[in-house]
Design an enzyme around this catalytic site. Sequence first.
Site, mmCIF file in Angstrom:
data_model
loop_
_atom_site.group_PDB
_atom_site.id
_atom_site.type_symbol
_atom_site.label_atom_id
_atom_site.label_comp_id
_atom_site.label_asym_id
_atom_site.label_seq_id
_atom_site.Cartn_x
_atom_site.Cartn_y
_atom_site.Cartn_z
ATOM 1 C CG ASP A 20 -26.753 -2.992 2.394
ATOM 2 O OD1 ASP A 20 -27.439 -3.658 1.632
ATOM 3 O OD2 ASP A 20 -25.857 -2.409 1.945
ATOM 4 C CG HIS A 61 -23.981 -7.102 2.238
ATOM 5 N ND1 HIS A 61 -23.827 -6.662 1.047
ATOM 6 C CD2 HIS A 61 -23.517 -6.152 3.117
ATOM 7 C CE1 HIS A 61 -23.366 -5.170 1.293
ATOM 8 N NE2 HIS A 61 -23.177 -5.235 2.582
ATOM 9 C CG HIS A 77 -18.945 -6.042 4.252
ATOM 10 N ND1 HIS A 77 -18.476 -4.681 4.235
ATOM 11 C CD2 HIS A 77 -20.406 -5.814 3.925
ATOM 12 C CE1 HIS A 77 -19.065 -4.044 3.591
ATOM 13 N NE2 HIS A 77 -20.359 -4.539 3.688
ATOM 14 C CG HIS A 137 -26.849 0.891 5.957
ATOM 15 N ND1 HIS A 137 -26.500 1.907 5.078
ATOM 16 C CD2 HIS A 137 -25.586 -0.117 5.644
ATOM 17 C CE1 HIS A 137 -25.468 1.478 4.447
ATOM 18 N NE2 HIS A 137 -25.067 0.496 4.659
#
Length: 269
Positions: free
Chosen positions: A89, A140, A144, A237
């Site tokens: 991510d 994504h 967010h 991440h």
Amino acid sequence: MKNKIGYIILGLITCVFVFSITLLNNNLNQTTVTTNSQVLSNKKIGWGIKRAENHEQPDLGSSNLKLLQEYDGIAMGNNEEKYVYLTFDNGYEAGYTSKILDTLKDNNVKAIFFITAHYLNTSPDLVKRMIDEGHIVGNHTVNHYSMPDITDEKIKEEVMNLHAALYEKFGYEMEYIRPPKGEFSERTLSVCKSLGYKTVMWSFAYDDWDTKKQGKQKYAKEKILDNVHNGEIILLHATSSDNCEILSEVIKEIKEQGYEFKSLNDFVN
């Protein structure tokens, strides 16, 4: 005279009948045009995992997993094959992605990077490199937001505005999406599927997103390696300095355990 009155009464009855049928048809039509997402549950689901021991597949929650799969989403692959899938991510660039890409290239591993609009706007060179080096770029969303908190139309904007921006820059079309914050509902799964997207969750994650918990490379390595399992979708991440430093060693050890890194484009259910 009596015949004339009879015809008038008959005409009135006919008009009332026709009006009733028309009203009924209109009501039926209104029900028919109600969009599917409007009648689906918007109960917010936060993705959770109950880890297993001895490299067995974890419990992802049978009802949540079933709902995800009903909308063609994925979270974990086949239990018979020693395949793992590496995902990152990327909400923002913290200075580690270039080295992560170097490590992936050196170890011949393809990954998927889920990016936001902020990431695309601030680090287009890294996004281009992801594409050029054969990785997948996933959606994504623009800002967010937790999807269950916003309307269908706003979800479409969040997904498709980023989709269009990436296509305009690099001619690349995204097809995978990871819900921000790991939160979704039946309604949001339906909307994302209607946009041509496959929702991707995960079967392993740890608290690497917390930048205050860096400098714990032994802890990070143990968390990752102790939980490797067949069909694993690994969430890391790219904002974690620990992930950046241990990635090459972790990849090598996972391979030594007999696992093969696969692209999500070759996902085996």
